[in-house]
Design a protein around this motif. Structure first.
Motif, PDB file in Angstrom:
ATOM      1  N   ASP A   8       5.115 -46.584  35.828  1.00 56.31           N
ATOM      2  CA  ASP A   8       5.904 -45.554  35.496  1.00 56.31           C
ATOM      3  C   ASP A   8       7.239 -46.647  34.819  1.00 56.31           C
ATOM      4  N   THR A  12      11.160 -45.425  38.181  1.00 54.46           N
ATOM      5  CA  THR A  12      10.471 -46.262  38.761  1.00 54.46           C
ATOM      6  C   THR A  12      11.191 -47.700  38.411  1.00 54.46           C
ATOM      7  N   THR A 119       4.486 -44.412  30.224  1.00 53.51           N
ATOM      8  CA  THR A 119       5.612 -43.484  30.269  1.00 53.51           C
ATOM      9  C   THR A 119       5.596 -42.332  29.405  1.00 53.51           C
ATOM     10  N   LYS A 150       2.075 -36.967  30.582  1.00 53.48           N
ATOM     11  CA  LYS A 150       1.543 -36.945  32.009  1.00 53.48           C
ATOM     12  C   LYS A 150       1.885 -35.642  32.481  1.00 53.48           C
ATOM     13  N   HIS A 172      -1.671 -47.239  39.700  1.00 50.56           N
ATOM     14  CA  HIS A 172      -0.529 -46.848  38.935  1.00 50.56           C
ATOM     15  C   HIS A 172       0.579 -46.258  39.925  1.00 50.56           C
ATOM     16  N   GLY A 174       4.386 -44.611  40.502  1.00 53.01           N
ATOM     17  CA  GLY A 174       5.382 -44.096  39.593  1.00 53.01           C
ATOM     18  C   GLY A 174       6.165 -42.866  40.719  1.00 53.01           C
ATOM     19  N   ASP A 180       2.863 -38.574  37.846  1.00 52.94           N
ATOM     20  CA  ASP A 180       2.283 -40.025  37.969  1.00 52.94           C
ATOM     21  C   ASP A 180       0.986 -40.033  39.040  1.00 52.94           C
TER      22      ASP A 180
END
Length: 220
Positions: A8, A12, A119, A150, A172, A174, A180
């Motif tokens: 992210d 982040t 993002t 997201k 991943h 975030g 996330d």
């Protein structure tokens, strides 16, 4: 062993726009009838979240346009005389040149895996921010490219397509559980919750307090 990292961006790698939001919301408060700034800020955030949730595929609109719409609704609700486009423009300035978190440099220096930025922000703002940072990730996947925000699966599926790795071979990272963590998990990607503020971590969610913890977890 992970073969790539999805990251992210805002919240982040770089600071979220919370302080800037309060700055612009103050203009709504000063020129309108809100009881306090937090009330107006919550109203705006709620509107923006609802607009994002309804924006995908053929109905997709970039985040800047959604921000303007949310400000227009907020301004009307509180009988404010503020200018919605000027308020959204201030956010766009932040999106284009956000401050970087202190733990980012050490993380990037130690990391040896391909990094893909995933993002919700508009492409132009993220590309500008990355240029200003001098950062060249292996790939950039934005909500604008995926026509989805997201936690919808489309943005994560596009990230897998762009990176060429399977869901089992990527993590991943975030700072949002709802966006996330939930979004990545829904397509089979291992999520890591970046919890710098020591918020309550939901059961079953793996959290880290700093980006520097990632290399220890991945043994890289």
């Amino acid at each position: 062993m992970a073969k790539a990292i999805f990251l992210d961006f805002y919240g982040t790698l770089v600071y979220e726009n919370s302080e800037i939001t309060m700055e612009v919301i103050e203009q709504v408060y000063n020129t309108g009838k809100a009881k306090d700034k937090m009330e107006a800020a919550r109203f705006w955030w709620r509107n923006l979240a609802e607009l994002r949730a309804a924006s995908f595929g053929e109905t997709f609109l970039p985040q800047y346009e959604l921000a303007v719409q949310a400000f227009e609704t907020t301004i009307q609700h509180y009988s404010s005389t503020a200018d919605a486009k000027k308020l959204a423009g201030r956010l766009a300035e932040h999106w284009s040149n956000p401050p970087v978190y202190k733990d980012v440099e050490a993380f990037l220096s130690a990391n040896r895996l391909p990094i893909y930025i995933v993002t919700n922000c508009d492409t132009i703002f993220v590309e500008t921010a990355l240029f200003n940072m001098g950062l060249q990730p292996n790939g950039l996947i934005t909500s604008e490219m995926a026509k989805a925000y997201k936690p919808r699966k489309e943005i994560f599926e596009l990230a897998l397509e762009v990176s060429g790795v399977s869901a089992d071979d990527v993590i991943h990272i975030g700072d949002s559980v709802s966006g996330d963590v939930t979004g990545a998990a829904n397509v089979g990607i291992q999520p890591l919750f970046l919890n710098r503020e020591n918020k309550e971590t939901p059961p079953g969610v793996t959290s880290i307090n700093s980006l520097s913890d990632i290399n220890k977890i991945l043994h890289i």
